[in-house]
Design a protein around this motif. Structure first.
Motif, PDB file in Angstrom:
ATOM      1  N   ALA A  69      21.375  37.872  40.272  1.00  0.00           N
ATOM      2  CA  ALA A  69      22.213  37.537  41.427  1.00  0.00           C
ATOM      3  C   ALA A  69      23.122  36.364  41.133  1.00  0.00           C
ATOM      4  O   ALA A  69      24.070  36.097  41.883  1.00  0.00           O
ATOM      5  N   HIS A  70      22.851  35.664  40.045  1.00  0.00           N
ATOM      6  CA  HIS A  70      23.628  34.474  39.708  1.00  0.00           C
ATOM      7  C   HIS A  70      24.621  34.720  38.577  1.00  0.00           C
ATOM      8  O   HIS A  70      25.218  33.777  38.063  1.00  0.00           O
ATOM      9  N   HIS A 126      29.700  37.776  37.595  1.00  0.00           N
ATOM     10  CA  HIS A 126      30.433  38.875  38.214  1.00  0.00           C
ATOM     11  C   HIS A 126      29.726  39.481  39.420  1.00  0.00           C
ATOM     12  O   HIS A 126      30.232  40.413  40.025  1.00  0.00           O
ATOM     13  N   ALA A 127      28.557  38.954  39.805  1.00  0.00           N
ATOM     14  CA  ALA A 127      27.725  39.612  40.816  1.00  0.00           C
ATOM     15  C   ALA A 127      28.461  39.829  42.138  1.00  0.00           C
ATOM     16  O   ALA A 127      28.273  40.851  42.792  1.00  0.00           O
ATOM     17  N   LYS A 128      29.289  38.904  42.559  1.00  0.00           N
ATOM     18  CA  LYS A 128      29.971  39.000  43.851  1.00  0.00           C
ATOM     19  C   LYS A 128      31.489  39.074  43.692  1.00  0.00           C
ATOM     20  O   LYS A 128      32.238  38.886  44.655  1.00  0.00           O
ATOM     21  N   ASP A 161      33.356  41.410  46.076  1.00  0.00           N
ATOM     22  CA  ASP A 161      32.936  41.403  47.481  1.00  0.00           C
ATOM     23  C   ASP A 161      34.093  41.764  48.398  1.00  0.00           C
ATOM     24  O   ASP A 161      35.203  41.231  48.257  1.00  0.00           O
ATOM     25  N   ASN A 162      33.844  42.670  49.335  1.00  0.00           N
ATOM     26  CA  ASN A 162      34.835  43.098  50.337  1.00  0.00           C
ATOM     27  C   ASN A 162      36.052  43.786  49.726  1.00  0.00           C
ATOM     28  O   ASN A 162      37.096  43.876  50.363  1.00  0.00           O
ATOM     29  N   GLU A 215      27.796  47.208  41.568  1.00  0.00           N
ATOM     30  CA  GLU A 215      26.999  46.078  41.103  1.00  0.00           C
ATOM     31  C   GLU A 215      27.781  44.770  41.137  1.00  0.00           C
ATOM     32  O   GLU A 215      27.183  43.688  41.070  1.00  0.00           O
ATOM     33  N   GLY A 237      29.609  44.062  43.737  1.00  0.00           N
ATOM     34  CA  GLY A 237      29.743  43.764  45.162  1.00  0.00           C
ATOM     35  C   GLY A 237      30.796  44.545  45.894  1.00  0.00           C
ATOM     36  O   GLY A 237      30.993  44.359  47.101  1.00  0.00           O
TER      37      GLY A 237
END
Length: 304
Positions: free
Chosen positions: A32-33, A36-38, A41-42, A66, A68
């Motif tokens: 999660a850290h 590229h994890a997030k 996003d959106n 993966e 986000g």
């Protein structure tokens, strides 16, 4: 604005950075850290595919998720493109609705036109001219196995005038490693095309024995590319038989040589069934690396 339109359009630093990011994505998968994890996003990324796909579609859809984001699969027959809408208009519309485009199609000009008019990061997920995403995964695989491509001889055997061979040529030209294209004369690129590679990193030969001697990588692809299934044979397959990757060929390569195939494979044609099964760990690790490479590409285009 960054795009991945082809290896020809990349610099050495572009390629190095995308591969480095792909390596990090593989190392950090599930964390999660991770960097590229997030990242997406959106965001919604459109997959615009006019050609069938297994590895490319799955790796990009999983990769976007993966990171986000959300992927939207759009086949040509489901869009107005299939009814003749100009690519420029499709690009202008999608550029206002999605955050990035991944395009798998026939004409290289379609990907380049889309990038020009859409205003969003655009990725060539395969055209008849190039397959850059596969090459980045392949280079990641080579470096994963040997630590570097420097000082390594990579031999591409079979159809020397398709999207994979051309992408390999540009990769060798940009990164400066040794590449040998081994193919029958009728399956070679034109002399005019060959003349673009004047640095000495790329050589063309019909002599299989000298080509594979001391090779670190034996690489092959299907003898008939997607969309060319109706092409007249004219003795082509018979000429290609001498370039089949098999046990005898491996014996002539370096002791630590690996065998790679971008898949799908036609056992008994470009590679024997026995060798493919024997080297399946190498070949399917190469296929897995498509996922990590796609993540590296998207991260590079979005963040740099």
């Amino acid at each position: 604005m960054k795009h991945l339109l082809g290896i020809q359009h990349c610099t050495a630093s572009d390629l190095e950075r995308m591969i480095e990011l792909g390596e990090a994505a593989k190392r950090d998968r599930g964390s999660a850290h991770s960097a590229h994890a997030k990242l997406l996003d959106n965001q919604v990324w459109g997959l615009i595919f006019s050609k069938a796909s297994t590895r490319t579609r799955v790796s990009f859809e999983v990769g976007v998720r993966e990171m986000g984001g959300t992927s939207l699969y759009l086949s040509a027959r489901d869009m107005q493109l299939g009814r003749g809408e100009p690519i420029e208009d499709t690009a202008r519309v999608l550029g206002r609705m999605v955050h990035g485009a991944i395009i798998r199609t026939f004409e290289q000009s379609d990907v380049e036109t889309f990038a020009k008019y859409s205003g969003i990061p655009t990725i060539n997920a395969l055209t008849d001219e190039e397959h850059p995403c596969q090459i980045i995964a392949d280079l990641l695989t080579v470096r994963e196995r040997f630590g570097t491509w420097e000082g390594r001889k990579i031999v591409y055997l079979g159809d020397g005038d398709n999207n994979m061979s051309r992408s390999w040529m540009w990769a060798a030209e940009r990164l400066g490693f040794e590449l040998v294209i081994a193919a029958p004369e009728m399956c070679m690129p034109s002399k005019e095309y060959q003349q673009q590679f004047s640095s000495g990193h790329v050589t063309f030969t019909g002599d299989v024995e000298s080509a594979v001697a001391d090779a670190s990588v034996l690489y092959t692809d299907v003898w008939v590319s997607m969309g060319q299934e109706d092409m007249e044979d004219n003795g082509r397959e018979a000429a290609l038989q001498a370039f089949q990757v098999n046990h005898e060929m491996v014996k002539k390569a370096a002791d630590d040589a690996i065998v790679l195939h971008c898949l799908p494979a036609y056992r008994g044609k470009e590679i024997t069934a026995e060798l493919l099964e024997e080297r399946q760990q190498e070949i399917f690790t190469q296929a897995e690396n498509r996922l990590h490479a796609q993540k590296g590409v998207m991260q590079y285009l979005v963040r740099g």
